[in-house]
Design a protein around this motif. Structure first.
Motif, PDB file in Angstrom:
ATOM      1  N   THR A  72       0.840  -1.199   0.000  1.00 51.45           N
ATOM      2  CA  THR A  72       0.000   0.000   0.000  1.00 51.45           C
ATOM      3  C   THR A  72       0.873   1.246   0.000  1.00 51.45           C
ATOM      4  O   THR A  72       2.091   1.170   0.177  1.00 51.45           O
ATOM      5  CB  THR A  72      -0.906   0.022   1.244  1.00 51.45           C
ATOM      6  N   LYS A  73       0.247   2.402  -0.166  1.00 48.68           N
ATOM      7  CA  LYS A  73       0.985   3.671  -0.153  1.00 48.68           C
ATOM      8  C   LYS A  73       1.649   3.903   1.199  1.00 48.68           C
ATOM      9  O   LYS A  73       2.772   4.391   1.273  1.00 48.68           O
ATOM     10  CB  LYS A  73       0.052   4.840  -0.468  1.00 48.68           C
ATOM     11  N   ILE A  74       0.960   3.561   2.274  1.00 47.56           N
ATOM     12  CA  ILE A  74       1.520   3.730   3.617  1.00 47.56           C
ATOM     13  C   ILE A  74       2.739   2.840   3.796  1.00 47.56           C
ATOM     14  O   ILE A  74       3.754   3.259   4.353  1.00 47.56           O
ATOM     15  CB  ILE A  74       0.454   3.420   4.708  1.00 47.56           C
ATOM     16  N   MET A  75       2.668   1.623   3.303  1.00 48.24           N
ATOM     17  CA  MET A  75       3.813   0.717   3.402  1.00 48.24           C
ATOM     18  C   MET A  75       5.007   1.276   2.631  1.00 48.24           C
ATOM     19  O   MET A  75       6.134   1.210   3.099  1.00 48.24           O
ATOM     20  CB  MET A  75       3.443  -0.676   2.890  1.00 48.24           C
ATOM     21  N   LYS A  76       4.749   1.820   1.441  1.00 49.52           N
ATOM     22  CA  LYS A  76       5.831   2.413   0.661  1.00 49.52           C
ATOM     23  C   LYS A  76       6.430   3.617   1.373  1.00 49.52           C
ATOM     24  O   LYS A  76       7.639   3.821   1.358  1.00 49.52           O
ATOM     25  CB  LYS A  76       5.325   2.838  -0.718  1.00 49.52           C
ATOM     26  N   LYS A  77       5.571   4.396   1.995  1.00 51.15           N
ATOM     27  CA  LYS A  77       6.014   5.609   2.681  1.00 51.15           C
ATOM     28  C   LYS A  77       6.990   5.303   3.814  1.00 51.15           C
ATOM     29  O   LYS A  77       7.984   5.988   4.000  1.00 51.15           O
ATOM     30  CB  LYS A  77       4.796   6.357   3.219  1.00 51.15           C
ATOM     31  N   PHE A  78       6.708   4.262   4.580  1.00 49.44           N
ATOM     32  CA  PHE A  78       7.518   3.931   5.746  1.00 49.44           C
ATOM     33  C   PHE A  78       8.475   2.765   5.531  1.00 49.44           C
ATOM     34  O   PHE A  78       9.164   2.338   6.459  1.00 49.44           O
ATOM     35  CB  PHE A  78       6.615   3.624   6.948  1.00 49.44           C
ATOM     36  N   PHE A  79       8.534   2.248   4.316  1.00 49.73           N
ATOM     37  CA  PHE A  79       9.303   1.045   4.005  1.00 49.73           C
ATOM     38  C   PHE A  79      10.748   1.110   4.482  1.00 49.73           C
ATOM     39  O   PHE A  79      11.248   0.193   5.125  1.00 49.73           O
ATOM     40  CB  PHE A  79       9.245   0.791   2.493  1.00 49.73           C
ATOM     41  N   PHE A  80      11.435   2.191   4.188  1.00 47.43           N
ATOM     42  CA  PHE A  80      12.865   2.269   4.472  1.00 47.43           C
ATOM     43  C   PHE A  80      13.175   2.381   5.973  1.00 47.43           C
ATOM     44  O   PHE A  80      14.301   2.155   6.384  1.00 47.43           O
ATOM     45  CB  PHE A  80      13.509   3.412   3.691  1.00 47.43           C
ATOM     46  N   HIS A  81      12.178   2.682   6.774  1.00 49.81           N
ATOM     47  CA  HIS A  81      12.378   2.744   8.219  1.00 49.81           C
ATOM     48  C   HIS A  81      12.450   1.348   8.852  1.00 49.81           C
ATOM     49  O   HIS A  81      12.823   1.219  10.013  1.00 49.81           O
ATOM     50  CB  HIS A  81      11.251   3.538   8.886  1.00 49.81           C
ATOM     51  N   PHE A  82      12.088   0.324   8.094  1.00 48.60           N
ATOM     52  CA  PHE A  82      12.068  -1.038   8.615  1.00 48.60           C
ATOM     53  C   PHE A  82      13.200  -1.902   8.064  1.00 48.60           C
ATOM     54  O   PHE A  82      13.164  -3.120   8.178  1.00 48.60           O
ATOM     55  CB  PHE A  82      10.710  -1.695   8.318  1.00 48.60           C
ATOM     56  N   LYS A  83      14.203  -1.281   7.486  1.00 52.38           N
ATOM     57  CA  LYS A  83      15.309  -2.022   6.866  1.00 52.38           C
ATOM     58  C   LYS A  83      16.014  -2.948   7.862  1.00 52.38           C
ATOM     59  O   LYS A  83      16.375  -4.070   7.525  1.00 52.38           O
ATOM     60  CB  LYS A  83      16.318  -1.051   6.258  1.00 52.38           C
TER      61      LYS A  83
END
Length: 130
Positions: A72-83
């Motif tokens: 989703t858009k929210i997942m894309k938005k915060f994706f890099f914070h969960f690396k």
């Protein structure tokens, strides 16, 4: 399910075990990926504010969300914070999964650049500037 399991104040004051239980049960009951990712992001903020017991909290939930659920858009938005929740091999796969168009575009641009740099029509780049 319109009801949220806790308020913003509770996110930053409840104990780790309570938050883990509530977020897991909220996700199981609602299946709301976006809200769950936002709650996990808030817990990362709490970790960075110095509450070290929240480091890598709910790792299995994060891994499930990003590897099994629809992006989703929210997942894309915060994706890099969960690396840091994933191994490097998993991270490369997820990067392709979350941003497939970006990966395709980068490969296409690289291929075009490579063709232009060895094209017999243009010669070598060094010869053009001599």
């Amino acid at each position: 399910m319109n009801e949220r399991p806790f308020t913003a104040k509770q996110l930053f004051s409840l104990k780790k075990n309570t938050l883990e239980k509530r977020i897991k049960s909220y996700y199981k009951l609602s299946g709301d990926t976006d809200s769950t990712v936002q709650y996990l992001m808030a817990l990362q903020v709490r970790d960075r504010l110095g509450d070290s017991e929240f480091h890598l909290i709910l790792k299995e939930v994060v891994q499930h969300l990003f590897s099994q659920r629809k992006v989703t858009k929210i997942m894309k938005k915060f994706f890099f914070h969960f690396k840091h929740y994933f191994l490097s091999k998993e991270w490369k796969y997820l990067n392709l999964r979350v941003f497939p168009v970006r990966q395709y575009a980068e490969k296409a641009i690289t291929a075009v650049r490579n063709r232009l740099s060895v094209s017999p029509l243009f010669g070598s780049q060094e010869a053009q500037f001599e």
